[in-house]
Design an enzyme around this catalytic site. Structure first.
Site, PDB file in Angstrom:
ATOM      1  N   ARG A  41     -51.478  12.316 -48.166  1.00 57.16           N
ATOM      2  CA  ARG A  41     -51.439  13.753 -47.400  1.00 57.16           C
ATOM      3  C   ARG A  41     -49.966  14.213 -47.498  1.00 57.16           C
ATOM      4  O   ARG A  41     -49.236  13.278 -47.417  1.00 57.16           O
ATOM      5  CB  ARG A  41     -51.762  13.782 -46.041  1.00 57.16           C
ATOM      6  N   HIS A  97     -42.802   6.663 -55.747  1.00 56.28           N
ATOM      7  CA  HIS A  97     -43.747   7.828 -56.801  1.00 56.28           C
ATOM      8  C   HIS A  97     -43.472   7.038 -58.186  1.00 56.28           C
ATOM      9  O   HIS A  97     -42.568   6.612 -58.591  1.00 56.28           O
ATOM     10  CB  HIS A  97     -42.887   9.006 -56.634  1.00 56.28           C
TER      11      HIS A  97
END
Ligand code: GRF
Length: 192
Positions: A89, A111
């Site tokens: 989210r 990431h």
């Protein structure tokens, strides 16, 4: 002013391999990870056998209500640092603001690319499809953009000729599991 690290929360939505790597390392270095928040009741991480409470907070259409519920849990545990570990989210600007000091947030993300390359979803897949000879992992502070926050650390890994997509992803994941706990250690030791 630097706040002491009262407690750290992990946010995850899926497999949770990074969450588990963090929790495992936290025990070794005595890092105060106090809870795990998951927005997905179906996520494998929800069933993990770990020593900290897992709170499942399913998303129910209203972002601000969802975040309010999460904030209450975080307040109960006096959380002031958050590690996102595959949390799917996007956090609101208001939420990020509440976990920010003057110039940056106390929310960290991992990431699967060498940012600014491959922001967004399926970063390993895109790098593999582009035949990149190497790829990498970025750990960064979260800001209100998508994968745009200040970079803390990046690590590279090679693509081998014989790599199938799965091998490539596994190599990246292994690097993630090595690097993310090191950043946890830095935060725990107020070294940021
Ligand atoms: C990882 O590749 C992480 O870099 C990205 O989401 C994935 C989560 O994997 N943000 P896991 O749930 O930690 O196994």
């Amino acid at each position: 002013m630097t706040l002491p690290t009262n407690a750290i929360a992990i946010f995850a939505s899926g497999t949770g391999s990074n969450a588990l790597a963090l929790i495992d390392y936290a025990q070794k270095i005595n890092s105060p990870i106090s809870c795990l928040i998951c927005d997905n009741p179906q996520a494998p991480i929800v069933k993990a056998n770990i020593d900290i409470p897992i709170y499942v907070v399913p998303f129910d259409r209203n972002k601000s209500e969802h975040e309010k519920t999460i904030e209450q849990i975080l307040a109960k545990h006096q959380v002031n640092w958050i590690f996102l570990a595959g949390y799917m989210r996007i956090l609101s600007r208001e939420f990020i603001q509440k976990f920010s000091d003057k110039d940056r947030s106390r929310i960290i993300n991992i990431h699967p690319s060498l940012l600014p390359q491959y922001k967004g979803l399926n970063a390993y897949e895109r790098s593999y499809m582009n035949n990149d000879s190497f790829s990498g992992v970025t750990i960064h502070y979260v800001d209100s953009g998508i994968d745009t926050g200040e970079i803390i650390f990046q690590g590279k890994f090679e693509r081998k000729n014989e790599d199938k997509l799965e091998d490539f992803i596994n190599r990246g994941k292994k690097l993630e599991h090595l690097l993310y706990p090191k950043i946890l250690e830095r935060i725990t030791n107020h070294n940021y």
